[in-house]
Write a protein that holds these residues in place. Structure first.
Motif, mmCIF file in Angstrom:
data_model
loop_
_atom_site.group_PDB
_atom_site.id
_atom_site.type_symbol
_atom_site.label_atom_id
_atom_site.label_comp_id
_atom_site.label_asym_id
_atom_site.label_seq_id
_atom_site.Cartn_x
_atom_site.Cartn_y
_atom_site.Cartn_z
ATOM 1 N N PRO A 159 0.797 -1.222 0.000
ATOM 2 C CA PRO A 159 0.000 0.000 0.000
ATOM 3 C C PRO A 159 0.835 1.281 0.000
ATOM 4 O O PRO A 159 0.340 2.332 -0.390
ATOM 5 N N GLU A 160 2.102 1.208 0.401
ATOM 6 C CA GLU A 160 2.951 2.396 0.429
ATOM 7 C C GLU A 160 3.462 2.803 -0.954
ATOM 8 O O GLU A 160 3.979 3.903 -1.125
ATOM 9 N N ALA A 161 3.331 1.932 -1.941
ATOM 10 C CA ALA A 161 3.815 2.230 -3.293
ATOM 11 C C ALA A 161 2.975 3.346 -3.915
ATOM 12 O O ALA A 161 1.779 3.467 -3.636
ATOM 13 N N ARG A 162 3.603 4.151 -4.780
ATOM 14 C CA ARG A 162 2.877 5.239 -5.453
ATOM 15 C C ARG A 162 1.778 4.695 -6.351
ATOM 16 O O ARG A 162 0.705 5.269 -6.455
ATOM 17 N N LYS A 163 2.056 3.587 -7.051
ATOM 18 C CA LYS A 163 1.059 2.921 -7.891
ATOM 19 C C LYS A 163 0.772 1.565 -7.261
ATOM 20 O O LYS A 163 1.660 0.966 -6.651
ATOM 21 N N PRO A 164 -0.452 1.060 -7.398
ATOM 22 C CA PRO A 164 -0.782 -0.229 -6.776
ATOM 23 C C PRO A 164 0.228 -1.310 -7.163
ATOM 24 O O PRO A 164 0.571 -1.465 -8.337
ATOM 25 N N GLN B 279 15.539 0.919 -4.357
ATOM 26 C CA GLN B 279 14.633 1.306 -3.275
ATOM 27 C C GLN B 279 13.301 1.756 -3.863
ATOM 28 O O GLN B 279 13.245 2.659 -4.686
ATOM 29 N N ILE B 280 12.213 1.087 -3.476
ATOM 30 C CA ILE B 280 10.858 1.443 -3.890
ATOM 31 C C ILE B 280 10.121 1.842 -2.611
ATOM 32 O O ILE B 280 9.636 0.983 -1.879
ATOM 33 N N GLY B 281 10.072 3.127 -2.320
ATOM 34 C CA GLY B 281 9.496 3.571 -1.051
ATOM 35 C C GLY B 281 10.259 2.934 0.092
ATOM 36 O O GLY B 281 11.487 2.950 0.103
#
Length: 113
Positions: A27-32, A77-79
């Motif tokens: 849920p923290e990702a910018r896109k689902p 790093q993704i979020g």
């Protein structure tokens, strides 16, 4: 169309098959997206990734499925999540990602030819 590349350059991209051991929403990702932990067996072992595949998959659907990924990109790093491999897919007619998968079970860690 992309530029041509020589075969030696192609061989530098390490594409392997692995089995999704665990998957959960991201849920923290910018896109689902969905976080996945994938077993590539042998020397590679378990690696984690996130993928924007929520249009066609739920975390529960992915567990136990084999996927194809590039395993020799540097971690990204993704979020708050460190992605260690790039799972591969193709866009459908609506641009939503469909995962690349073998049509038969193959040993984890098998390298694409």
């Amino acid at each position: 169309m992309a530029d041509n590349l020589d075969f030696d350059t192609f061989l530098k991209v390490d594409v392997r098959v692995g089995t999704v051991l665990r998957a959960e929403p991201f849920p923290e990702a910018r896109k689902p997206a969905i976080k996945m932990w994938v077993d590539f067996g042998g020397d590679i072992g378990e690696r984690k990734t996130s993928a924007q595949v929520t249009a066609h998959y739920t975390p529960d659907m992915l567990v136990g499925k084999q996927v194809v990924a590039v395993v020799n990109f540097p971690p990204r790093q993704i979020g708050p999540f460190m992605s260690e491999v790039l799972v591969l897919g193709l866009p459908d007619d609506a641009g939503e990602i469909v995962l690349l998968r073998p049509d038969q079970a193959v040993p984890n860690g098998g390298r694409m030819h």
